[in-house]
Design a protein around this motif. Structure first.
Motif, PDB file in Angstrom:
ATOM      1  N   LEU A 171       0.839  -1.200   0.000  1.00 55.44           N
ATOM      2  CA  LEU A 171       0.000   0.000   0.000  1.00 55.44           C
ATOM      3  C   LEU A 171       0.871   1.244   0.000  1.00 55.44           C
ATOM      4  O   LEU A 171       1.935   1.271   0.590  1.00 55.44           O
ATOM      5  N   SER A 172       0.382   2.288  -0.666  1.00 54.40           N
ATOM      6  CA  SER A 172       1.091   3.567  -0.660  1.00 54.40           C
ATOM      7  C   SER A 172       0.914   4.228   0.699  1.00 54.40           C
ATOM      8  O   SER A 172       0.072   3.822   1.513  1.00 54.40           O
ATOM      9  N   LYS A 173       1.690   5.292   0.950  1.00 62.04           N
ATOM     10  CA  LYS A 173       1.594   6.009   2.229  1.00 62.04           C
ATOM     11  C   LYS A 173       0.200   6.592   2.426  1.00 62.04           C
ATOM     12  O   LYS A 173      -0.339   6.571   3.531  1.00 62.04           O
ATOM     13  N   ASP A 174      -0.406   7.127   1.348  1.00 56.49           N
ATOM     14  CA  ASP A 174      -1.754   7.707   1.452  1.00 56.49           C
ATOM     15  C   ASP A 174      -2.785   6.641   1.797  1.00 56.49           C
ATOM     16  O   ASP A 174      -3.683   6.867   2.608  1.00 56.49           O
ATOM     17  N   GLU A 175      -2.652   5.450   1.192  1.00 57.85           N
ATOM     18  CA  GLU A 175      -3.597   4.365   1.485  1.00 57.85           C
ATOM     19  C   GLU A 175      -3.435   3.872   2.918  1.00 57.85           C
ATOM     20  O   GLU A 175      -4.415   3.542   3.588  1.00 57.85           O
ATOM     21  N   LYS A 176      -2.187   3.823   3.396  1.00 61.53           N
ATOM     22  CA  LYS A 176      -1.950   3.403   4.774  1.00 61.53           C
ATOM     23  C   LYS A 176      -2.544   4.387   5.758  1.00 61.53           C
ATOM     24  O   LYS A 176      -3.064   4.014   6.797  1.00 61.53           O
ATOM     25  N   LYS A 177      -2.470   5.678   5.439  1.00 62.63           N
ATOM     26  CA  LYS A 177      -3.020   6.702   6.329  1.00 62.63           C
ATOM     27  C   LYS A 177      -4.531   6.570   6.454  1.00 62.63           C
ATOM     28  O   LYS A 177      -5.100   6.875   7.484  1.00 62.63           O
ATOM     29  N   LYS A 178      -5.184   6.118   5.388  1.00 59.04           N
ATOM     30  CA  LYS A 178      -6.639   6.018   5.383  1.00 59.04           C
ATOM     31  C   LYS A 178      -7.134   4.828   6.201  1.00 59.04           C
ATOM     32  O   LYS A 178      -8.269   4.809   6.642  1.00 59.04           O
ATOM     33  N   GLU A 179      -6.304   3.832   6.386  1.00 59.27           N
ATOM     34  CA  GLU A 179      -6.710   2.651   7.155  1.00 59.27           C
ATOM     35  C   GLU A 179      -6.873   3.022   8.629  1.00 59.27           C
ATOM     36  O   GLU A 179      -5.978   3.603   9.227  1.00 59.27           O
ATOM     37  N   PRO A 180      -8.016   2.673   9.214  1.00 57.10           N
ATOM     38  CA  PRO A 180      -8.184   2.959  10.646  1.00 57.10           C
ATOM     39  C   PRO A 180      -7.287   2.053  11.496  1.00 57.10           C
ATOM     40  O   PRO A 180      -7.018   0.910  11.126  1.00 57.10           O
ATOM     41  N   SER A 181      -6.857   2.583  12.600  1.00 61.21           N
ATOM     42  CA  SER A 181      -6.027   1.799  13.523  1.00 61.21           C
ATOM     43  C   SER A 181      -6.895   0.742  14.213  1.00 61.21           C
ATOM     44  O   SER A 181      -8.128   0.784  14.138  1.00 61.21           O
ATOM     45  N   ALA A 182      -6.243  -0.154  14.914  1.00 62.55           N
ATOM     46  CA  ALA A 182      -6.975  -1.200  15.646  1.00 62.55           C
ATOM     47  C   ALA A 182      -7.894  -0.572  16.690  1.00 62.55           C
ATOM     48  O   ALA A 182      -9.037  -1.019  16.870  1.00 62.55           O
ATOM     49  N   VAL A 183      -7.417   0.475  17.356  1.00 71.55           N
ATOM     50  CA  VAL A 183      -8.240   1.159  18.372  1.00 71.55           C
ATOM     51  C   VAL A 183      -9.446   1.815  17.717  1.00 71.55           C
ATOM     52  O   VAL A 183     -10.574   1.731  18.233  1.00 71.55           O
ATOM     53  N   GLU A 184      -9.238   2.451  16.567  1.00 70.30           N
ATOM     54  CA  GLU A 184     -10.357   3.093  15.856  1.00 70.30           C
ATOM     55  C   GLU A 184     -11.374   2.058  15.397  1.00 70.30           C
ATOM     56  O   GLU A 184     -12.586   2.299  15.476  1.00 70.30           O
ATOM     57  N   ARG A 185     -10.896   0.906  14.931  1.00 73.93           N
ATOM     58  CA  ARG A 185     -11.819  -0.156  14.519  1.00 73.93           C
ATOM     59  C   ARG A 185     -12.613  -0.687  15.704  1.00 73.93           C
ATOM     60  O   ARG A 185     -13.811  -0.938  15.606  1.00 73.93           O
ATOM     61  N   MET A 186     -11.930  -0.870  16.847  1.00 75.15           N
ATOM     62  CA  MET A 186     -12.624  -1.348  18.050  1.00 75.15           C
ATOM     63  C   MET A 186     -13.672  -0.337  18.516  1.00 75.15           C
ATOM     64  O   MET A 186     -14.784  -0.714  18.871  1.00 75.15           O
ATOM     65  N   MET A 187     -13.295   0.948  18.513  1.00 78.05           N
ATOM     66  CA  MET A 187     -14.247   1.981  18.926  1.00 78.05           C
ATOM     67  C   MET A 187     -15.432   2.040  17.968  1.00 78.05           C
ATOM     68  O   MET A 187     -16.577   2.197  18.398  1.00 78.05           O
ATOM     69  N   GLY A 188     -15.152   1.902  16.681  1.00 75.15           N
ATOM     70  CA  GLY A 188     -16.234   1.893  15.693  1.00 75.15           C
ATOM     71  C   GLY A 188     -17.188   0.731  15.920  1.00 75.15           C
ATOM     72  O   GLY A 188     -18.410   0.895  15.870  1.00 75.15           O
ATOM     73  N   ALA A 189     -16.622  -0.451  16.183  1.00 74.66           N
ATOM     74  CA  ALA A 189     -17.454  -1.634  16.451  1.00 74.66           C
ATOM     75  C   ALA A 189     -18.262  -1.445  17.728  1.00 74.66           C
ATOM     76  O   ALA A 189     -19.441  -1.808  17.788  1.00 74.66           O
ATOM     77  N   TYR A 190     -17.622  -0.866  18.745  1.00 71.49           N
ATOM     78  CA  TYR A 190     -18.325  -0.630  20.017  1.00 71.49           C
ATOM     79  C   TYR A 190     -19.479   0.350  19.815  1.00 71.49           C
ATOM     80  O   TYR A 190     -20.591   0.112  20.286  1.00 71.49           O
ATOM     81  N   LEU A 191     -19.224   1.458  19.119  1.00 67.82           N
ATOM     82  CA  LEU A 191     -20.267   2.466  18.905  1.00 67.82           C
ATOM     83  C   LEU A 191     -21.409   1.912  18.060  1.00 67.82           C
ATOM     84  O   LEU A 191     -22.578   2.214  18.322  1.00 67.82           O
ATOM     85  N   LYS A 192     -21.070   1.081  17.078  1.00 65.81           N
ATOM     86  CA  LYS A 192     -22.117   0.451  16.259  1.00 65.81           C
ATOM     87  C   LYS A 192     -22.966  -0.477  17.126  1.00 65.81           C
ATOM     88  O   LYS A 192     -24.197  -0.474  17.048  1.00 65.81           O
TER      89      LYS A 192
END
Length: 198
Positions: free
Chosen positions: A3-24
């Motif tokens: 992945l390019s640097k821009d694509e890597k930046k767009k990927e959510p971190s593990a914490v962001e994914r966990m928070m997203g799953a929790y909020l959902k």
């Protein structure tokens, strides 16, 4: 393919994914999510307090039945019950955008007088039974500690409940209360250890 640097930046971190799953989950299944959160944090609080103040009677081993008892209370009673109470409170006394301080105080008084006493009774009765102490021991514990625990609850928790009820969105109130309870449990355990060592 890397992945390019821009694509890597767009990927959510593990914490962001966990928070997203929790909020959902919080949005789609609020009661079970709050039950799981409450059960986990309550069990963690008991576990940490046992580590901070080891039980000398059993050689300092963690009493897993106690951890389970606290977790079960959080899951089956605390999380769902407090969620429903906050829903009821917001229906009976809805928050107003231009609410006066007096409205906020009334909401807290309802919590402190209507919710806190029966909640503490349930806690003092159910947790000892789940720990294996039985009905008679639970009733004895209530008689010995209820008034002291209730007064301490009113003194310590009223300010946190004022913030929680009046400034925290309803869907986060159980989580906020559990987080404060975790810190409070660790604080009390640390104080008990200091007193035992002095």
């Amino acid at each position: 393919m890397s992945l390019s640097k821009d694509e890597k930046k767009k990927e959510p971190s593990a914490v962001e994914r966990m928070m997203g799953a929790y909020l959902k989950s919080l949005q789609e299944r609020p009661v079970i999510t709050k039950a799981c959160t409450s059960g986990t944090i309550t069990a963690l609080g008991n576990f940490l307090s046992q580590l901070i103040v080891p039980n000398q009677g059993n050689g300092g081993k963690v009493v897993w039945r106690s951890v389970f008892a606290y977790g079960a209370f959080g899951f089956f009673i605390s999380g769902p019950l407090i969620h429903k109470f906050y829903e009821m409170l917001d229906k009976i006394m809805p928050k107003k955008k231009d609410a006066a301080m007096l409205d906020g105080i009334k909401r807290v008084i309802m919590d402190r007088l209507i919710c806190a006493p029966p909640f503490l009774l349930l806690f003092l009765y159910i947790v000892p039974i789940l720990e294996g102490h039985g009905h008679a021991e639970a009733v004895k514990k209530i008689k010995e500690t209820f008034l002291t625990v209730l007064i301490m609850n009113w003194r310590v928790w009223t300010i946190f409940q004022f913030v929680n009820i009046n400034y925290i969105p309803q869907k986060y109130r159980v989580l906020f209360g559990n987080a404060v309870a975790l810190v409070w449990t660790i604080f009390l355990a640390t104080k008990r250890r200091q007193m035992a060592q002095s």
